[in-house]
Motif scaffolding. Sequence first.
Motif, PDB file in Angstrom:
ATOM      1  N   PRO A 111       0.846  -1.196   0.000  1.00  0.00           N
ATOM      2  CA  PRO A 111       0.000   0.000   0.000  1.00  0.00           C
ATOM      3  C   PRO A 111       0.884   1.251   0.000  1.00  0.00           C
ATOM      4  CG  PRO A 111      -0.214  -1.229   2.078  1.00  0.00           C
ATOM      5  CD  PRO A 111       0.778  -1.951   1.234  1.00  0.00           C
ATOM      6  N   MET A 112       0.505   2.230  -0.802  1.00  0.00           N
ATOM      7  CA  MET A 112       1.253   3.490  -0.888  1.00  0.00           C
ATOM      8  C   MET A 112       0.253   4.630  -1.024  1.00  0.00           C
ATOM      9  SD  MET A 112       4.447   2.755  -0.824  1.00  0.00           S
ATOM     10  CE  MET A 112       5.773   1.709  -1.324  1.00  0.00           C
ATOM     11  N   ILE A 113       0.566   5.752  -0.401  1.00  0.00           N
ATOM     12  CA  ILE A 113      -0.320   6.911  -0.447  1.00  0.00           C
ATOM     13  C   ILE A 113      -0.497   7.426  -1.875  1.00  0.00           C
ATOM     14  CG2 ILE A 113       1.484   8.606   0.013  1.00  0.00           C
ATOM     15  CD1 ILE A 113      -0.605  10.003   1.865  1.00  0.00           C
ATOM     16  N   TRP A 114       0.487   7.238  -2.723  1.00  0.00           N
ATOM     17  CA  TRP A 114       0.436   7.720  -4.096  1.00  0.00           C
ATOM     18  C   TRP A 114      -0.129   6.686  -5.062  1.00  0.00           C
ATOM     19  CZ3 TRP A 114       3.518   4.164  -6.345  1.00  0.00           C
ATOM     20  CH2 TRP A 114       4.600   3.674  -5.608  1.00  0.00           C
ATOM     21  N   GLY A 115      -0.452   5.504  -4.565  1.00  0.00           N
ATOM     22  CA  GLY A 115      -0.932   4.422  -5.412  1.00  0.00           C
ATOM     23  C   GLY A 115      -2.415   4.512  -5.705  1.00  0.00           C
ATOM     24  N   GLY A 116      -2.916   3.514  -6.373  1.00  0.00           N
ATOM     25  CA  GLY A 116      -4.324   3.466  -6.736  1.00  0.00           C
ATOM     26  C   GLY A 116      -4.801   2.026  -6.804  1.00  0.00           C
ATOM     27  N   ARG A 117      -5.615   1.724  -7.811  1.00  0.00           N
ATOM     28  CA  ARG A 117      -6.186   0.394  -7.969  1.00  0.00           C
ATOM     29  C   ARG A 117      -5.911  -0.215  -9.346  1.00  0.00           C
ATOM     30  NH1 ARG A 117      -7.829  -1.624  -3.139  1.00  0.00           N
ATOM     31  NH2 ARG A 117      -9.150  -3.033  -4.320  1.00  0.00           N
ATOM     32  N   LEU A 118      -4.965   0.392 -10.109  1.00  0.00           N
ATOM     33  CA  LEU A 118      -4.671  -0.125 -11.448  1.00  0.00           C
ATOM     34  C   LEU A 118      -4.045  -1.519 -11.427  1.00  0.00           C
ATOM     35  CD1 LEU A 118      -3.370   2.939 -13.511  1.00  0.00           C
ATOM     36  CD2 LEU A 118      -5.566   1.762 -13.700  1.00  0.00           C
ATOM     37  N   LEU A 119      -3.358  -1.861 -10.350  1.00  0.00           N
ATOM     38  CA  LEU A 119      -2.776  -3.204 -10.267  1.00  0.00           C
ATOM     39  C   LEU A 119      -3.882  -4.252 -10.374  1.00  0.00           C
ATOM     40  CD1 LEU A 119      -0.240  -2.612  -7.355  1.00  0.00           C
ATOM     41  CD2 LEU A 119       0.294  -2.820  -9.794  1.00  0.00           C
ATOM     42  N   GLU A 120      -5.037  -3.932  -9.834  1.00  0.00           N
ATOM     43  CA  GLU A 120      -6.186  -4.829  -9.894  1.00  0.00           C
ATOM     44  C   GLU A 120      -6.915  -4.688 -11.229  1.00  0.00           C
ATOM     45  OE1 GLU A 120      -9.418  -5.923  -6.629  1.00  0.00           O
ATOM     46  OE2 GLU A 120      -9.563  -3.826  -7.253  1.00  0.00           O
TER      47      GLU A 120
END
Length: 184
Positions: free
Chosen positions: A12-21
């Motif tokens: 988990p990262m504050i700059w991340g999102g849900r594109l990995l999924e």
Amino acid sequence: MGPLVFDPYLRPMIWGGRLLERRLGKPLPAEGDFGESWEISAHPHHVSRVAEGPLRGRTLTDLWQERRVDIAGIACAAETKFPWLIKFLDCRDLLSVQVHPDDAMARGLLGDESGKTEAWIVLDAGPDARIYAGLRPGMAREDLERHLDAGTVAECLHGFVPRVGDCVFLPAGAVHAVGGGVLL
């Protein structure tokens, strides 16, 4: 030895999102933003484990010590540590501007034997995506310091809108940043 499949390590990262999924089919927890999926790693923060087959549960570190030539070929016979970290990055928001050390600087400053050179392949890029790689021509240290103080450091960096398929090579010591909806 057949192909090795490893369990990914989702960060988990504050700059991340849900594109990995959404784009890669990675099963993510229902809540939270994820910025990284470490696919193959011998990094001390996470060592990959084989996910299936007769070597299931074995760590990459152990396999590297026992069978590095089988894994990577004769060119890696003298490598005592697995030399790469292979991961996906979902950079929904802009990451901080970074500069990674080379091997000599990593040893001197961090006591670590390895610096960090990166290579990125753009898998997805949204309309606000941006990659910064290197300083713009003519930028001097004084220019960079002035822009750092003013909060306008992006004006010193070579930036571009990435396209799917772009490959960006960042040798250790290269200033860089990425974000705004980029999957690498």
